[in-house]
Design a protein around this motif. Structure first.
Motif, PDB file in Angstrom:
ATOM      1  N   CYS A   1     -45.600  31.934  66.040  1.00  0.00           N
ATOM      2  CA  CYS A   1     -45.515  33.394  65.952  1.00  0.00           C
ATOM      3  C   CYS A   1     -45.243  33.846  64.524  1.00  0.00           C
ATOM      4  O   CYS A   1     -45.887  34.764  64.000  1.00  0.00           O
ATOM      5  N   HIS A   2     -44.276  33.194  63.897  1.00  0.00           N
ATOM      6  CA  HIS A   2     -43.841  33.617  62.566  1.00  0.00           C
ATOM      7  C   HIS A   2     -44.971  33.516  61.549  1.00  0.00           C
ATOM      8  O   HIS A   2     -45.201  34.442  60.757  1.00  0.00           O
ATOM      9  N   THR A   3     -45.709  32.401  61.553  1.00  0.00           N
ATOM     10  CA  THR A   3     -46.779  32.228  60.569  1.00  0.00           C
ATOM     11  C   THR A   3     -47.989  33.104  60.879  1.00  0.00           C
ATOM     12  O   THR A   3     -48.654  33.596  59.959  1.00  0.00           O
ATOM     13  N   ALA A   4     -48.289  33.312  62.170  1.00  0.00           N
ATOM     14  CA  ALA A   4     -49.412  34.193  62.510  1.00  0.00           C
ATOM     15  C   ALA A   4     -49.129  35.624  62.079  1.00  0.00           C
ATOM     16  O   ALA A   4     -50.000  36.305  61.514  1.00  0.00           O
ATOM     17  N   LEU A   5     -47.929  36.100  62.347  1.00  0.00           N
ATOM     18  CA  LEU A   5     -47.568  37.462  61.930  1.00  0.00           C
ATOM     19  C   LEU A   5     -47.537  37.586  60.416  1.00  0.00           C
ATOM     20  O   LEU A   5     -47.845  38.648  59.861  1.00  0.00           O
ATOM     21  N   GLY A   6     -47.170  36.509  59.740  1.00  0.00           N
ATOM     22  CA  GLY A   6     -47.113  36.520  58.277  1.00  0.00           C
ATOM     23  C   GLY A   6     -48.434  36.190  57.615  1.00  0.00           C
ATOM     24  O   GLY A   6     -48.503  36.063  56.390  1.00  0.00           O
ATOM     25  N   ARG A   7     -49.494  36.007  58.412  1.00  0.00           N
ATOM     26  CA  ARG A   7     -50.843  35.716  57.918  1.00  0.00           C
ATOM     27  C   ARG A   7     -50.935  34.388  57.179  1.00  0.00           C
ATOM     28  O   ARG A   7     -51.739  34.225  56.262  1.00  0.00           O
ATOM     29  N   THR A   8     -50.106  33.429  57.541  1.00  0.00           N
ATOM     30  CA  THR A   8     -50.147  32.127  56.882  1.00  0.00           C
ATOM     31  C   THR A   8     -50.452  30.993  57.862  1.00  0.00           C
ATOM     32  O   THR A   8     -50.417  29.829  57.470  1.00  0.00           O
ATOM     33  N   HIS A   9     -50.748  31.301  59.099  1.00  0.00           N
ATOM     34  CA  HIS A   9     -51.036  30.263  60.092  1.00  0.00           C
ATOM     35  C   HIS A   9     -52.380  29.615  59.774  1.00  0.00           C
ATOM     36  O   HIS A   9     -53.369  30.300  59.487  1.00  0.00           O
ATOM     37  N   ALA A  10     -52.426  28.289  59.841  1.00  0.00           N
ATOM     38  CA  ALA A  10     -53.636  27.553  59.469  1.00  0.00           C
ATOM     39  C   ALA A  10     -54.820  27.861  60.369  1.00  0.00           C
ATOM     40  O   ALA A  10     -55.981  27.712  59.950  1.00  0.00           O
ATOM     41  N   ASP A  11     -54.579  28.279  61.601  1.00  0.00           N
ATOM     42  CA  ASP A  11     -55.655  28.510  62.560  1.00  0.00           C
ATOM     43  C   ASP A  11     -55.940  29.986  62.806  1.00  0.00           C
ATOM     44  O   ASP A  11     -56.703  30.317  63.724  1.00  0.00           O
ATOM     45  N   VAL A  12     -55.332  30.875  62.053  1.00  0.00           N
ATOM     46  CA  VAL A  12     -55.576  32.308  62.212  1.00  0.00           C
ATOM     47  C   VAL A  12     -56.137  32.856  60.899  1.00  0.00           C
ATOM     48  O   VAL A  12     -55.478  32.764  59.853  1.00  0.00           O
ATOM     49  N   ARG A  13     -57.335  33.395  60.958  1.00  0.00           N
ATOM     50  CA  ARG A  13     -57.987  33.907  59.751  1.00  0.00           C
ATOM     51  C   ARG A  13     -58.205  35.405  59.872  1.00  0.00           C
ATOM     52  O   ARG A  13     -58.641  35.895  60.908  1.00  0.00           O
ATOM     53  N   PHE A  14     -57.899  36.103  58.790  1.00  0.00           N
ATOM     54  CA  PHE A  14     -58.003  37.557  58.768  1.00  0.00           C
ATOM     55  C   PHE A  14     -59.130  37.972  57.830  1.00  0.00           C
ATOM     56  O   PHE A  14     -59.217  37.500  56.694  1.00  0.00           O
ATOM     57  N   VAL A  15     -59.986  38.843  58.308  1.00  0.00           N
ATOM     58  CA  VAL A  15     -61.026  39.441  57.473  1.00  0.00           C
ATOM     59  C   VAL A  15     -60.637  40.895  57.258  1.00  0.00           C
ATOM     60  O   VAL A  15     -60.693  41.711  58.190  1.00  0.00           O
ATOM     61  N   VAL A  16     -60.232  41.206  56.039  1.00  0.00           N
ATOM     62  CA  VAL A  16     -59.794  42.566  55.705  1.00  0.00           C
ATOM     63  C   VAL A  16     -60.696  43.075  54.587  1.00  0.00           C
ATOM     64  O   VAL A  16     -60.533  42.690  53.429  1.00  0.00           O
ATOM     65  N   PRO A  17     -61.666  43.912  54.894  1.00  0.00           N
ATOM     66  CA  PRO A  17     -62.606  44.359  53.857  1.00  0.00           C
ATOM     67  C   PRO A  17     -61.918  45.192  52.787  1.00  0.00           C
ATOM     68  O   PRO A  17     -61.211  46.153  53.092  1.00  0.00           O
ATOM     69  N   GLU A  18     -62.118  44.784  51.548  1.00  0.00           N
ATOM     70  CA  GLU A  18     -61.569  45.561  50.442  1.00  0.00           C
ATOM     71  C   GLU A  18     -62.575  46.576  49.934  1.00  0.00           C
ATOM     72  O   GLU A  18     -62.207  47.591  49.358  1.00  0.00           O
ATOM     73  N   GLY A  19     -63.857  46.276  50.134  1.00  0.00           N
ATOM     74  CA  GLY A  19     -64.899  47.180  49.682  1.00  0.00           C
ATOM     75  C   GLY A  19     -65.464  47.998  50.816  1.00  0.00           C
ATOM     76  O   GLY A  19     -64.811  48.236  51.834  1.00  0.00           O
TER      77      GLY A  19
ATOM     78  N   SER B   1     -56.141  23.103  64.298  1.00  0.00           N
ATOM     79  CA  SER B   1     -55.300  22.018  63.792  1.00  0.00           C
ATOM     80  C   SER B   1     -54.007  21.896  64.577  1.00  0.00           C
ATOM     81  O   SER B   1     -53.447  20.803  64.701  1.00  0.00           O
ATOM     82  N   GLY B   2     -53.538  23.005  65.117  1.00  0.00           N
ATOM     83  CA  GLY B   2     -52.279  22.981  65.868  1.00  0.00           C
ATOM     84  C   GLY B   2     -52.460  22.705  67.346  1.00  0.00           C
ATOM     85  O   GLY B   2     -51.484  22.687  68.102  1.00  0.00           O
ATOM     86  N   GLY B   3     -53.693  22.512  67.782  1.00  0.00           N
ATOM     87  CA  GLY B   3     -53.937  22.184  69.171  1.00  0.00           C
ATOM     88  C   GLY B   3     -53.984  23.359  70.124  1.00  0.00           C
ATOM     89  O   GLY B   3     -54.115  23.180  71.332  1.00  0.00           O
ATOM     90  N   ARG B   4     -53.882  24.608  69.591  1.00  0.00           N
ATOM     91  CA  ARG B   4     -53.904  25.769  70.487  1.00  0.00           C
ATOM     92  C   ARG B   4     -55.225  26.525  70.322  1.00  0.00           C
ATOM     93  O   ARG B   4     -56.182  26.242  71.007  1.00  0.00           O
ATOM     94  N   TRP B   5     -55.307  27.497  69.430  1.00  0.00           N
ATOM     95  CA  TRP B   5     -56.515  28.315  69.303  1.00  0.00           C
ATOM     96  C   TRP B   5     -56.870  28.540  67.839  1.00  0.00           C
ATOM     97  O   TRP B   5     -55.983  28.666  66.989  1.00  0.00           O
ATOM     98  N   GLN B   6     -58.188  28.608  67.582  1.00  0.00           N
ATOM     99  CA  GLN B   6     -58.680  29.165  66.340  1.00  0.00           C
ATOM    100  C   GLN B   6     -58.856  30.661  66.587  1.00  0.00           C
ATOM    101  O   GLN B   6     -59.553  31.058  67.524  1.00  0.00           O
ATOM    102  N   VAL B   7     -58.242  31.491  65.767  1.00  0.00           N
ATOM    103  CA  VAL B   7     -58.308  32.940  65.968  1.00  0.00           C
ATOM    104  C   VAL B   7     -58.882  33.591  64.715  1.00  0.00           C
ATOM    105  O   VAL B   7     -58.423  33.312  63.597  1.00  0.00           O
TER     106      VAL B   7
END
Length: 397
Positions: free
Chosen positions: A79-97, A117-123
């Motif tokens: 939870c902590h790493t996903a909310l902090g955008r540092t989880h290895a299996d959670v990727r964020f696409v945030v358009p700057e342009g 990598s963590g055995g749960r989900w790629q998000v």
């Protein structure tokens, strides 16, 4: 915070749906059978600005990675790493342009096809999915049509209208509809989470018209309050054609300054990092030649930064237009004696005076002019032209 969904304001029904899905996802990970439709691989979060689309997507991503059977505890490593955008299996696409391009989307889809990598989900969380180019949308569609077994796509868009998200992508996603939270709920969050005084929180929540992030900025940032004050002074300044053009120029200039301030630090950091990577300042053999050959990469960077600056300017201008629309809405409901509170309580005397001078029809024309200006800019009409046309209508009534 003890719950990943704690910051979703006034969204009880969507939160309950997401909780059930996260619990079903945890059972899938454990190898259990779940009911058809309990969990799906693609979701769209829709709702007006400030409703919490991206907050809901991020919270759901955290719940999917929660190490306590998908409860979204908010304290475990997942939870902590996903909310902090540092989880290895959670990727964020945030358009700057202005858009999300096909190359970026193809690379992301390829990466998301790997096992978590963590055995749960790629998000994959795509904020502002309405900015996908047609080619990027097609690349995403292929991945959604044939998803890897443990990959989940979370898209955020203002609506499911074809202008915002393609019909084919929409048909393969489950939709979570967010609503504009009431001002009372926004104020409660500002007080509980951010320590804002109750009276300031109540004012900021009303002025932000249910937009949690904007309410927080108004409560904490004196410059944001100053920009809002300048926008709300516009109706008083419209005394003639010249004044209308002056007001338009001032609004555009303020948006330019706000946008420049917003991107200045990131632009400088990005350029310095690229130049260093390309050997700027080096004295070794070939360093000068490497920099001469780097012109193309620097040009690409400048192009991305110009696109980001344009987006920042439009966003700043849109915030001003929302405030201006709120003022004319206040005048209209005051004129009609509607049993609803005004948005801008601190200038209620100004909107009341305007209600005494303008007819309801002319006020409505002014409100429609502001909304038409927002639409025109969204359709890539040059902001200067759109704002000037709006100001002339606001003056004429």
């Amino acid at each position: 915070m003890t719950d990943v969904f704690a910051d979703l304001v006034g969204q009880d029904e969507p939160v309950e749906t997401l909780r059930r899905a996260a619990e079903a996802a945890a059972r899938v990970v454990a190898g259990e059978q779940v009911a058809a439709g309990a969990m799906t691989h693609a979701w769209i979060f829709t709702g007006p600005p400030g409703s919490g689309r991206s907050v809901a997507a991020r919270a759901f991503a955290a719940a999917l990675e929660c190490e306590r059977d998908g409860v979204g505890c908010g304290v475990c490593h997942g939870c902590h790493t996903a909310l902090g955008r540092t989880h290895a299996d959670v990727r964020f696409v945030v358009p700057e342009g202005l858009s999300i391009g096909v190359n970026e989307m193809r690379a992301l889809v390829l990466r998301a096809a790997s096992a978590p990598s963590g055995g749960r989900w790629q998000v994959v969380v795509i904020e502002d999915a309405d900015r996908l180019t047609e080619q990027a949308g097609n690349a995403l569609l292929k991945a959604i049509e044939e998803p890897p077994p443990r990959t989940v796509f979370l898209l955020c868009a203002p609506s499911t209208h074809p202008d915002d998200i393609s019909v084919t992508i929409r048909s393969r996603c489950r939709v979570i509809t967010m609503r504009q939270p009431p001002a009372e709920a926004v104020a409660e969050v500002l007080t509980r989470r951010d320590g804002v005084a109750a009276d300031v929180a109540a004012w900021a929540a009303a002025a932000a018209q249910g937009h949690v992030g904007r309410a927080k900025r108004l409560a904490a940032d004196a410059e944001a309050r100053g920009r809002r004050d300048a926008v709300l002074a516009v109706p008083r300044r419209l005394t003639g054609v010249g004044a209308a053009y002056d007001a338009a120029a001032a609004l555009i200039k303020a948006a330019d300054a706000e946008a420049a301030e917003a991107v200045a630090e990131s632009d400088t950091t990005e350029r310095a990092a690229l130049e260093q990577a390309l050997g700027a300042g080096g004295t070794g053999r070939g360093a000068a030649g490497a920099m001469r050959g780097a012109a193309g990469q620097l040009k690409d960077l400048e192009k991305r930064q110009r696109s980001r600056a344009t987006r920042a300017k439009r966003d700043a201008l849109d915030r001003a237009l929302v405030d201006l629309a709120g003022f004319y809405r206040d005048v209209l409901i005051t004129s009609l004696r509607a049993p609803v509170p005004v948005v801008h309580t601190d200038v209620a005397s100004q909107s009341e005076a305007a209600a005494g001078k303008w007819t309801a029809e002319s006020t409505l024309r002014r409100l429609e002019a502001v909304l038409a200006c927002r639409d025109a800019i969204d359709q890539n009409v040059k902001p200067d032209i759109a704002v000037e046309a709006m100001m002339l209508t606001l003056w004429r009534g």
